[in-house]
Write a protein that holds these residues in place. Sequence first.
Motif, PDB file in Angstrom:
ATOM      1  N   PHE A  18       0.835  -1.195   0.000  1.00 44.31           N
ATOM      2  CA  PHE A  18       0.000   0.000   0.000  1.00 44.31           C
ATOM      3  C   PHE A  18       0.873   1.249   0.000  1.00 44.31           C
ATOM      4  CE2 PHE A  18      -1.972  -3.450   2.381  1.00 44.31           C
ATOM      5  CZ  PHE A  18      -3.108  -3.662   1.616  1.00 44.31           C
ATOM      6  N   GLY A  19       0.347   2.322  -0.537  1.00 45.94           N
ATOM      7  CA  GLY A  19       1.079   3.573  -0.616  1.00 45.94           C
ATOM      8  C   GLY A  19       0.762   4.243  -1.939  1.00 45.94           C
ATOM      9  N   HIS A  20       1.031   5.531  -2.040  1.00 50.36           N
ATOM     10  CA  HIS A  20       0.753   6.232  -3.285  1.00 50.36           C
ATOM     11  C   HIS A  20       1.595   7.485  -3.401  1.00 50.36           C
ATOM     12  CE1 HIS A  20      -2.504   7.219  -0.312  1.00 50.36           C
ATOM     13  NE2 HIS A  20      -2.747   5.925  -0.419  1.00 50.36           N
TER      14      HIS A  20
ATOM     15  N   ALA B  62      -2.579   0.085  -6.244  1.00 46.49           N
ATOM     16  CA  ALA B  62      -1.795  -1.072  -6.688  1.00 46.49           C
ATOM     17  C   ALA B  62      -0.441  -1.059  -5.997  1.00 46.49           C
ATOM     18  CB  ALA B  62      -1.609  -1.029  -8.201  1.00 46.49           C
ATOM     19  N   ASP B  63       0.234  -2.186  -6.029  1.00 49.39           N
ATOM     20  CA  ASP B  63       1.610  -2.288  -5.542  1.00 49.39           C
ATOM     21  C   ASP B  63       2.466  -1.277  -6.305  1.00 49.39           C
ATOM     22  OD1 ASP B  63       4.249  -3.032  -4.998  1.00 49.39           O
ATOM     23  OD2 ASP B  63       3.790  -5.170  -4.987  1.00 49.39           O
ATOM     24  N   LEU B  64       3.118  -0.362  -5.597  1.00 52.80           N
ATOM     25  CA  LEU B  64       3.868   0.694  -6.276  1.00 52.80           C
ATOM     26  C   LEU B  64       5.011   0.158  -7.124  1.00 52.80           C
ATOM     27  CD1 LEU B  64       4.003   3.694  -3.777  1.00 52.80           C
ATOM     28  CD2 LEU B  64       2.294   3.080  -5.491  1.00 52.80           C
ATOM     29  N   GLU B  65       5.501  -1.024  -6.819  1.00 49.54           N
ATOM     30  CA  GLU B  65       6.573  -1.604  -7.631  1.00 49.54           C
ATOM     31  C   GLU B  65       6.113  -1.872  -9.055  1.00 49.54           C
ATOM     32  OE1 GLU B  65       9.814  -5.291  -7.401  1.00 49.54           O
ATOM     33  OE2 GLU B  65       8.151  -5.183  -5.992  1.00 49.54           O
ATOM     34  N   THR B  66       4.810  -2.012  -9.254  1.00 52.46           N
ATOM     35  CA  THR B  66       4.272  -2.371 -10.568  1.00 52.46           C
ATOM     36  C   THR B  66       3.767  -1.173 -11.361  1.00 52.46           C
ATOM     37  OG1 THR B  66       1.983  -2.680  -9.803  1.00 52.46           O
ATOM     38  CG2 THR B  66       3.501  -4.548  -9.540  1.00 52.46           C
TER      39      THR B  66
ATOM     40  N   GLU C 291       3.353   1.953 -13.717  1.00 51.07           N
ATOM     41  CA  GLU C 291       3.924   2.568 -14.911  1.00 51.07           C
ATOM     42  C   GLU C 291       3.210   3.892 -15.148  1.00 51.07           C
ATOM     43  OE1 GLU C 291       6.469   1.402 -16.401  1.00 51.07           O
ATOM     44  OE2 GLU C 291       6.566  -0.672 -15.693  1.00 51.07           O
ATOM     45  N   ALA C 292       3.809   4.750 -15.960  1.00 49.28           N
ATOM     46  CA  ALA C 292       3.202   6.045 -16.243  1.00 49.28           C
ATOM     47  C   ALA C 292       1.795   5.887 -16.809  1.00 49.28           C
ATOM     48  CB  ALA C 292       4.088   6.829 -17.209  1.00 49.28           C
ATOM     49  N   SER C 293       1.604   4.869 -17.620  1.00 54.34           N
ATOM     50  CA  SER C 293       0.296   4.660 -18.257  1.00 54.34           C
ATOM     51  C   SER C 293      -0.784   4.251 -17.258  1.00 54.34           C
ATOM     52  CB  SER C 293       0.412   3.589 -19.345  1.00 54.34           C
ATOM     53  OG  SER C 293       0.880   2.368 -18.793  1.00 54.34           O
ATOM     54  N   ASN C 294      -0.386   3.807 -16.052  1.00 53.34           N
ATOM     55  CA  ASN C 294      -1.355   3.401 -15.022  1.00 53.34           C
ATOM     56  C   ASN C 294      -1.845   4.573 -14.180  1.00 53.34           C
ATOM     57  OD1 ASN C 294       0.860   0.688 -14.441  1.00 53.34           O
ATOM     58  ND2 ASN C 294      -0.952   0.620 -15.736  1.00 53.34           N
ATOM     59  N   CYS C 295      -1.134   5.693 -14.231  1.00 51.27           N
ATOM     60  CA  CYS C 295      -1.471   6.807 -13.344  1.00 51.27           C
ATOM     61  C   CYS C 295      -2.824   7.404 -13.714  1.00 51.27           C
ATOM     62  CB  CYS C 295      -0.379   7.866 -13.399  1.00 51.27           C
ATOM     63  SG  CYS C 295       1.184   7.310 -12.665  1.00 51.27           S
ATOM     64  N   ILE C 296      -3.471   7.968 -12.724  1.00 50.37           N
ATOM     65  CA  ILE C 296      -4.841   8.458 -12.856  1.00 50.37           C
ATOM     66  C   ILE C 296      -4.857   9.968 -12.658  1.00 50.37           C
ATOM     67  CG2 ILE C 296      -7.173   8.329 -11.878  1.00 50.37           C
ATOM     68  CD1 ILE C 296      -6.380   5.493 -10.873  1.00 50.37           C
ATOM     69  N   ARG C 297      -5.629  10.670 -13.490  1.00 47.88           N
ATOM     70  CA  ARG C 297      -5.776  12.122 -13.362  1.00 47.88           C
ATOM     71  C   ARG C 297      -7.128  12.440 -12.725  1.00 47.88           C
ATOM     72  NH1 ARG C 297      -2.734  15.595 -16.085  1.00 47.88           N
ATOM     73  NH2 ARG C 297      -4.470  16.938 -16.706  1.00 47.88           N
TER      74      ARG C 297
ATOM     75  N   GLY D 268     -10.409   2.603  -9.657  1.00 52.24           N
ATOM     76  CA  GLY D 268      -8.985   2.295  -9.646  1.00 52.24           C
ATOM     77  C   GLY D 268      -8.140   3.251  -8.839  1.00 52.24           C
ATOM     78  N   CYS D 269      -8.746   4.322  -8.347  1.00 51.26           N
ATOM     79  CA  CYS D 269      -8.009   5.327  -7.575  1.00 51.26           C
ATOM     80  C   CYS D 269      -7.955   4.917  -6.103  1.00 51.26           C
ATOM     81  CB  CYS D 269      -8.711   6.668  -7.709  1.00 51.26           C
ATOM     82  SG  CYS D 269      -7.911   8.019  -6.838  1.00 51.26           S
ATOM     83  N   PRO D 270      -6.819   5.136  -5.432  1.00 50.07           N
ATOM     84  CA  PRO D 270      -6.780   4.834  -3.997  1.00 50.07           C
ATOM     85  C   PRO D 270      -7.759   5.731  -3.237  1.00 50.07           C
ATOM     86  CG  PRO D 270      -4.815   6.045  -4.658  1.00 50.07           C
ATOM     87  CD  PRO D 270      -5.531   5.667  -5.920  1.00 50.07           C
TER      88      PRO D 270
END
Length: 226
Positions: free
Chosen positions: A29-31, A46-50, A52-58, A69-71
């Motif tokens: 956990f973490g963001h 999601a696990d921060l280790e996984t 990618e830029a394409s996964n980020c949410i605006r 999908g947003c924390p």
Amino acid sequence: MHSSTARSLDVQVADAARAMAALGLVDAFGHVSARDFDHMVITPAADLETVEASNCIRIPLNATSLPAGCPAEAWAHLALYDRFPATGAIARAQPAASLAVGMLADRIAPTHGQACWLGDSVPVYPSALLVRDAGRGRRLAEAIGSSDAMILRGNGAIAMASDPATAVATMSVLAAACTVWLQTRGEPVAAMSAEEIRSWQAVKHELLPRLGAHLLRKAATTRPTR
């Protein structure tokens, strides 16, 4: 369509997220987030280790609901951006030492030079309730006061900075401050004077970003090749 600035922020946020995982500052956990004018870019739930830029949410900074999908703790980020217009990025993590400090203190003073970059002291948020709604986000933002970081009782810590890499550095400094505080608790210590604290704070904007760049390089060398 994202602007070139937004794409750059997506990359910065993802790099910072993976760095926090590589440095052991987070578990599952973490963001990490960054301000982009009237929006924020944030890592997914999601696990921060996984990440990618394409996964980020605006998300709009004036959002009244969170996208899929947003924390859920994005409410804390939104509240901090609203209360502190100069804040450019936020890191949320679970340094192990912060969990212990959160049970023992309501505030800690700087324990060493770099810890002065967090503020004159670091508060402990008194509630372990998860910050998963707008009201709790606002209460958290009010409680951080003039510090750039806060320990969350039973729930790790949160840190603000000018950019994602420097947010990682701020969280790393907080983790070290908690460790030193625990190691010296109950022992006679020489408290840092106001003059010493101010001298370190005067060079914060010069040295803290350098630490952030160092930590991201260090994290990149420790991550397994994909």
